[in-house]
Design a protein around this motif. Structure first.
Motif, PDB file in Angstrom:
ATOM      1  N   LEU A 188       0.819  -1.208   0.000  1.00  0.00           N
ATOM      2  CA  LEU A 188       0.000   0.000   0.000  1.00  0.00           C
ATOM      3  C   LEU A 188       0.853   1.258   0.000  1.00  0.00           C
ATOM      4  O   LEU A 188       0.564   2.232  -0.707  1.00  0.00           O
ATOM      5  N   PHE A 189       1.915   1.258   0.790  1.00  0.00           N
ATOM      6  CA  PHE A 189       2.805   2.422   0.818  1.00  0.00           C
ATOM      7  C   PHE A 189       3.498   2.618  -0.528  1.00  0.00           C
ATOM      8  O   PHE A 189       3.658   3.745  -0.997  1.00  0.00           O
ATOM      9  N   MET A 190       3.936   1.516  -1.133  1.00  0.00           N
ATOM     10  CA  MET A 190       4.658   1.634  -2.411  1.00  0.00           C
ATOM     11  C   MET A 190       3.766   2.105  -3.553  1.00  0.00           C
ATOM     12  O   MET A 190       4.259   2.656  -4.534  1.00  0.00           O
ATOM     13  N   THR A 191       2.471   1.881  -3.428  1.00  0.00           N
ATOM     14  CA  THR A 191       1.566   2.292  -4.507  1.00  0.00           C
ATOM     15  C   THR A 191       1.098   3.735  -4.363  1.00  0.00           C
ATOM     16  O   THR A 191       0.411   4.250  -5.250  1.00  0.00           O
ATOM     17  N   LEU A 192       1.448   4.399  -3.263  1.00  0.00           N
ATOM     18  CA  LEU A 192       1.047   5.792  -3.085  1.00  0.00           C
ATOM     19  C   LEU A 192       1.793   6.701  -4.056  1.00  0.00           C
ATOM     20  O   LEU A 192       2.960   6.455  -4.379  1.00  0.00           O
ATOM     21  N   PRO A 193       1.158   7.773  -4.510  1.00  0.00           N
ATOM     22  CA  PRO A 193       1.857   8.716  -5.390  1.00  0.00           C
ATOM     23  C   PRO A 193       2.759   9.649  -4.590  1.00  0.00           C
ATOM     24  O   PRO A 193       2.528   9.879  -3.400  1.00  0.00           O
ATOM     25  N   SER A 194       3.794  10.156  -5.223  1.00  0.00           N
ATOM     26  CA  SER A 194       4.640  11.173  -4.593  1.00  0.00           C
ATOM     27  C   SER A 194       3.886  12.490  -4.547  1.00  0.00           C
ATOM     28  O   SER A 194       2.861  12.672  -5.218  1.00  0.00           O
ATOM     29  N   GLU A 195       4.374  13.408  -3.731  1.00  0.00           N
ATOM     30  CA  GLU A 195       3.714  14.705  -3.607  1.00  0.00           C
ATOM     31  C   GLU A 195       3.745  15.445  -4.947  1.00  0.00           C
ATOM     32  O   GLU A 195       4.745  15.421  -5.658  1.00  0.00           O
ATOM     33  N   ASN A 196       2.638  16.109  -5.231  1.00  0.00           N
ATOM     34  CA  ASN A 196       2.511  16.936  -6.442  1.00  0.00           C
ATOM     35  C   ASN A 196       2.696  16.129  -7.737  1.00  0.00           C
ATOM     36  O   ASN A 196       3.111  16.674  -8.759  1.00  0.00           O
ATOM     37  N   GLU A 197       2.432  14.835  -7.663  1.00  0.00           N
ATOM     38  CA  GLU A 197       2.489  13.998  -8.867  1.00  0.00           C
ATOM     39  C   GLU A 197       1.166  13.264  -9.029  1.00  0.00           C
ATOM     40  O   GLU A 197       0.481  12.966  -8.055  1.00  0.00           O
ATOM     41  N   LYS A 198       0.830  12.965 -10.273  1.00  0.00           N
ATOM     42  CA  LYS A 198      -0.386  12.215 -10.530  1.00  0.00           C
ATOM     43  C   LYS A 198      -0.229  10.765 -10.088  1.00  0.00           C
ATOM     44  O   LYS A 198       0.874  10.236 -10.055  1.00  0.00           O
ATOM     45  N   TRP A 199      -1.372  10.170  -9.761  1.00  0.00           N
ATOM     46  CA  TRP A 199      -1.378   8.770  -9.330  1.00  0.00           C
ATOM     47  C   TRP A 199      -1.333   7.884 -10.563  1.00  0.00           C
ATOM     48  O   TRP A 199      -2.147   8.035 -11.481  1.00  0.00           O
ATOM     49  N   ASN A 200      -0.384   6.987 -10.568  1.00  0.00           N
ATOM     50  CA  ASN A 200      -0.245   6.083 -11.706  1.00  0.00           C
ATOM     51  C   ASN A 200      -1.425   5.114 -11.757  1.00  0.00           C
ATOM     52  O   ASN A 200      -1.868   4.598 -10.733  1.00  0.00           O
ATOM     53  N   TYR A 201      -1.927   4.871 -12.957  1.00  0.00           N
ATOM     54  CA  TYR A 201      -3.113   4.018 -13.125  1.00  0.00           C
ATOM     55  C   TYR A 201      -2.847   2.601 -12.604  1.00  0.00           C
ATOM     56  O   TYR A 201      -3.675   2.019 -11.889  1.00  0.00           O
ATOM     57  N   THR A 202      -1.694   2.040 -12.960  1.00  0.00           N
ATOM     58  CA  THR A 202      -1.362   0.679 -12.514  1.00  0.00           C
ATOM     59  C   THR A 202      -1.262   0.610 -10.999  1.00  0.00           C
ATOM     60  O   THR A 202      -1.771  -0.321 -10.358  1.00  0.00           O
ATOM     61  N   LYS A 203      -0.609   1.613 -10.399  1.00  0.00           N
ATOM     62  CA  LYS A 203      -0.460   1.631  -8.942  1.00  0.00           C
ATOM     63  C   LYS A 203      -1.810   1.803  -8.250  1.00  0.00           C
ATOM     64  O   LYS A 203      -2.037   1.232  -7.172  1.00  0.00           O
ATOM     65  N   SER A 204      -2.701   2.577  -8.850  1.00  0.00           N
ATOM     66  CA  SER A 204      -4.023   2.762  -8.238  1.00  0.00           C
ATOM     67  C   SER A 204      -4.806   1.449  -8.207  1.00  0.00           C
ATOM     68  O   SER A 204      -5.481   1.141  -7.215  1.00  0.00           O
ATOM     69  N   ILE A 205      -4.696   0.660  -9.266  1.00  0.00           N
ATOM     70  CA  ILE A 205      -5.360  -0.651  -9.308  1.00  0.00           C
ATOM     71  C   ILE A 205      -4.768  -1.580  -8.246  1.00  0.00           C
ATOM     72  O   ILE A 205      -5.496  -2.273  -7.515  1.00  0.00           O
ATOM     73  N   LEU A 206      -3.436  -1.578  -8.137  1.00  0.00           N
ATOM     74  CA  LEU A 206      -2.774  -2.422  -7.130  1.00  0.00           C
ATOM     75  C   LEU A 206      -3.119  -1.967  -5.714  1.00  0.00           C
ATOM     76  O   LEU A 206      -3.247  -2.787  -4.803  1.00  0.00           O
ATOM     77  N   PHE A 207      -3.277  -0.650  -5.518  1.00  0.00           N
ATOM     78  CA  PHE A 207      -3.690  -0.138  -4.206  1.00  0.00           C
ATOM     79  C   PHE A 207      -5.067  -0.677  -3.833  1.00  0.00           C
ATOM     80  O   PHE A 207      -5.291  -1.114  -2.694  1.00  0.00           O
ATOM     81  N   LEU A 208      -6.006  -0.659  -4.785  1.00  0.00           N
ATOM     82  CA  LEU A 208      -7.355  -1.156  -4.509  1.00  0.00           C
ATOM     83  C   LEU A 208      -7.360  -2.653  -4.228  1.00  0.00           C
ATOM     84  O   LEU A 208      -8.084  -3.122  -3.342  1.00  0.00           O
ATOM     85  N   ILE A 209      -6.526  -3.412  -4.950  1.00  0.00           N
ATOM     86  CA  ILE A 209      -6.452  -4.858  -4.718  1.00  0.00           C
ATOM     87  C   ILE A 209      -5.933  -5.144  -3.309  1.00  0.00           C
ATOM     88  O   ILE A 209      -6.501  -5.964  -2.571  1.00  0.00           O
ATOM     89  N   ASN A 210      -4.856  -4.465  -2.934  1.00  0.00           N
ATOM     90  CA  ASN A 210      -4.310  -4.658  -1.586  1.00  0.00           C
ATOM     91  C   ASN A 210      -5.260  -4.123  -0.519  1.00  0.00           C
ATOM     92  O   ASN A 210      -5.338  -4.676   0.582  1.00  0.00           O
ATOM     93  N   GLY A 211      -5.999  -3.039  -0.854  1.00  0.00           N
ATOM     94  CA  GLY A 211      -6.994  -2.529   0.085  1.00  0.00           C
ATOM     95  C   GLY A 211      -8.113  -3.521   0.328  1.00  0.00           C
ATOM     96  O   GLY A 211      -8.590  -3.672   1.455  1.00  0.00           O
ATOM     97  N   LEU A 212      -8.542  -4.205  -0.722  1.00  0.00           N
ATOM     98  CA  LEU A 212      -9.556  -5.260  -0.570  1.00  0.00           C
ATOM     99  C   LEU A 212      -9.050  -6.384   0.335  1.00  0.00           C
ATOM    100  O   LEU A 212      -9.794  -6.918   1.158  1.00  0.00           O
ATOM    101  N   SER A 213      -7.772  -6.712   0.182  1.00  0.00           N
ATOM    102  CA  SER A 213      -7.199  -7.777   1.003  1.00  0.00           C
ATOM    103  C   SER A 213      -7.097  -7.342   2.463  1.00  0.00           C
ATOM    104  O   SER A 213      -7.400  -8.118   3.374  1.00  0.00           O
ATOM    105  N   LEU A 214      -6.687  -6.078   2.703  1.00  0.00           N
ATOM    106  CA  LEU A 214      -6.604  -5.581   4.074  1.00  0.00           C
ATOM    107  C   LEU A 214      -7.986  -5.509   4.716  1.00  0.00           C
ATOM    108  O   LEU A 214      -8.136  -5.719   5.930  1.00  0.00           O
ATOM    109  N   SER A 215      -9.003  -5.244   3.899  1.00  0.00           N
ATOM    110  CA  SER A 215     -10.379  -5.190   4.416  1.00  0.00           C
ATOM    111  C   SER A 215     -10.928  -6.571   4.762  1.00  0.00           C
ATOM    112  O   SER A 215     -11.986  -6.678   5.387  1.00  0.00           O
ATOM    113  N   GLY A 216     -10.204  -7.626   4.342  1.00  0.00           N
ATOM    114  CA  GLY A 216     -10.649  -8.978   4.635  1.00  0.00           C
ATOM    115  C   GLY A 216     -11.607  -9.534   3.606  1.00  0.00           C
ATOM    116  O   GLY A 216     -12.415 -10.424   3.924  1.00  0.00           O
TER     117      GLY A 216
END
Length: 619
Positions: free
Chosen positions: A360-388
């Motif tokens: 989740l930390f690695m998929t976060l965007p840097s400050e003042n940068e756009k969120w990468n599409y691939t990283k956003s998808i991976l963030f949601l997948i890992n978020g679903l897993s953390l949610s159980g």
């Protein structure tokens, strides 16, 4: 061949230390200054640690413990040993440590490619791995405390890596100071336990508080110490655990640690710094199980931390701060399971959380940068897993809910709803504030995240085939939370509830309590003692005479010993600097000779250390 992993497990400690020395000494002698070589050595060290830990875990029988100890301090009958204590718990934690470290280091190769102090960052990562692995394989509480402190120092250096920035410098100092409370409590508990064993136990060898003998040690302390003293010892242990693992009411330092670079956050929040408190809790269970009152405290503090930090995470707008509150909340669930002696659930959820949170930390965007599409998808997948809801997070959370009362099941369901709510909410917030960039990200960064996701899936397969579970209320509650956030977002219906929002946004004002009220109490106490000193002690002639003697003695020591030592070190440093200047001749052959000498010296040291360990084992 089958014993090669167990016979060489000590290399898990020595290899990162060796790489650290190569980087720092190489930098000093201007030999290894190539960033590619530094990255390669560091990645090989972590990969080797992961392979060795995995092989040893597979080969080590469930009921077997390998231990070797060498006396390093001996005062009459009091002996402190150093060595290795290898069991399945330590190997699991080491395996996760090196898996996370490898991925964080691979991610850092790209993320920090323009960093001027690139070599220092990777040197600290190696030294952190050495300190953490030495803590995990410590055979007694004294060695655990030594590396406990070393891990804290390494964390302070990593958090304050950009120390020239005022915010980062202040945050790293704050983290270091708060952790000192836990460190002081730990050494206090160790000394008290050791005192009662040394004073009353017939076997003085137990004084070193070896983990192999901890059942006997805890029973003897319980028998010899009065009930209040035993409660103080256990309370000190608990304080040290709660501080290090950022549990209520000490969780505020983890939010300050968010000033660190993204790879540091991914490392410290997953399987390393905060996990050391949980690991110590597993180690000292023999102390805590003798009085179920302390197990209840662990459960209550764990579930309280989960609720408070989950609520606080729901109102944050800083993604890193949201994940920081999430770390404390998820560790609270682990402590809840620990208080219920559900050890399998503790271990399973620890592994799951480490893999997910670092991703989740690695998929976060840097400050003042756009969120990468691939990283956003991976963030949601890992978020679903953390949610159980998917992968290992689903089974690990279901394991915690096994055989708990309906009351705690209801609280757990609330925490599951809040977890799913703040994860999806912060994902939508990042998308709205940063925007989405469909540009393909750096291969090394994506590879690191995919490795962690792959390990998450593999761990899910393992749990699915070995752990019986069934879908319960927390799963459906978490699923409803994702749907709820989606509906609120589509209708633009997110609202700031007047009192609750401000309360949770400020983390229930605990940090302000520490930085205002506690500071004022300290200042008033200091003024009170200053007043006593000026009005009473300053006019008491015998005390003045004694203090003058002390001042003269300290002046003598300072002028003749301390200053002399400083001058000696200064002159020695100048001589070394002069030699270093001469050594930097610009001749490649000379640099190769330096490298050969340094590596040869380290290899000789390793060979001698290996010989000493083998000799001790053969005895």
């Amino acid at each position: 061949m089958s014993e090669i992993f167990l016979d060489n497990i000590y290399l898990v400690l020595l290899l990162p230390l060796w790489i650290f020395l190569i980087i720092m000494l190489g930098r000093f002698f201007s030999v290894y200054v190539n960033n590619k070589i530094i990255c390669l050595l560091t990645l090989l060290s972590s990969a080797f640690g992961f392979i060795l830990s995995t092989g040893a875990l597979i080969k080590l029988p469930y009921d077997k413990i390998l231990e070797t100890q060498i006396p390093i301090i001996k005062i009459n009958d009091f002996i402190i040993n150093a060595g290795l204590h290898v069991d399945r718990t330590a190997l699991i934690f080491a395996l996760v440590l090196y898996a996370i470290s490898f991925c964080v280091q691979l991610f850092s190769v790209s993320y920090l490619k323009d960093e001027k102090k690139f070599y220092r960052f990777f040197a600290l990562l190696n030294f952190f791995n050495f300190s953490m692995s030495a803590l995990l394989f410590s055979p007694n509480l004294y060695q655990t405390y030594f590396f406990w402190e070393l891990v804290g120092i390494c964390s302070y250096l990593l958090i304050g890596f950009e120390y020239s920035k005022d915010k980062i410098s202040v945050a790293s100092k704050k983290v270091f100071i708060i952790n000192r409370f836990g460190d002081t409590a730990l050494i206090g508990a160790i000394i008290l336990s050791s005192y009662f064993i040394y004073t009353y136990a017939p076997n003085k060898a137990l004084t070193s508080l070896s983990f192999t003998d901890l059942n006997t040690v805890s029973t003897l302390v319980y028998a010899y110490a009065t009930s209040p003293i035993y409660e103080i010892i256990c309370s000190l242990f608990l304080i040290s655990i709660f501080v290090k693992s950022a549990q209520f009411p000490f969780y505020t330092w983890l939010q300050d640690a968010m000033q660190a670079k993204l790879p540091v956050s991914a490392l410290l929040h997953s399987a390393t710094l905060v996990a050391s408190g949980l690991f110590l809790g597993l180690r000292i269970l023999p102390f805590l199980t003798l009085d179920t009152y302390f197990l209840k405290i662990i459960s209550i503090i764990g579930i309280l931390t989960t609720l408070i930090c989950s609520l606080s995470a729901c109102s944050q707008t800083n993604p890193k701060k949201t994940l920081a509150y999430s770390t404390s909340a998820q560790l609270g669930l682990m402590f809840f399971a620990l208080g219920n002696l559900n050890i399998k659930a503790v271990i399973a959820f620890f592994v799951t959380h480490a893999l997910i949170k670092s991703s989740l930390f690695m998929t976060l965007p840097s400050e003042n940068e756009k969120w990468n599409y691939t990283k956003s998808i991976l963030f949601l997948i890992n978020g679903l897993s953390l949610s159980g809801l998917i992968f290992s997070g689903m089974i690990a959370k279901e394991m915690i809910t096994a055989e708990i009362s309906d009351f705690y099941l209801g609280i757990f369901a609330i925490s599951s709803f809040l977890t799913a709510f703040y994860i999806f909410r912060i994902a939508l917030y990042i998308q709205k504030s940063h925007g989405i960039d469909k540009k393909y990200p750096d291969l090394k960064e994506i590879l690191a995240i995919f490795i962690l996701l792959g390990l998450n899936i593999l761990f899910y397969i393992y749990l699915y085939n070995n752990i019986p579970y069934q879908i319960s209320a927390p799963f459906w509650v978490a699923l409803s939370a994702w749907i709820c956030v989606c509906i609120l977002y589509l209708k633009n219906a997110f609202r700031k509830i007047p009192l609750i929002y401000q309360l949770t946004f400020e983390g229930f004002y605990l940090d302000k309590f520490y930085t205002t009220f506690c500071v004022k109490i300290y200042e008033l106490t200091a003024k009170f003692f200053t007043l006593i000193e000026e009005r009473i002690f300053a006019n008491y002639k015998p005390l003045i005479f004694i203090s003058n003697c002390g001042v003269k003695t300290s002046n003598f020591i300072e002028n003749n010993i301390m200053n002399g030592s400083v001058k000696l070190i200064t002159n020695l440093t100048k001589k070394i600097s002069e030699f270093d200047i001469k050594a930097q001749s610009g001749n490649i052959q000379t640099y190769n000779a330096y490298a050969f000498i340094i590596i040869t010296a380290i290899l000789i040291g390793l060979i001698y250390g290996y010989s000493a360990i083998i000799t001790n084992l053969m005895r």
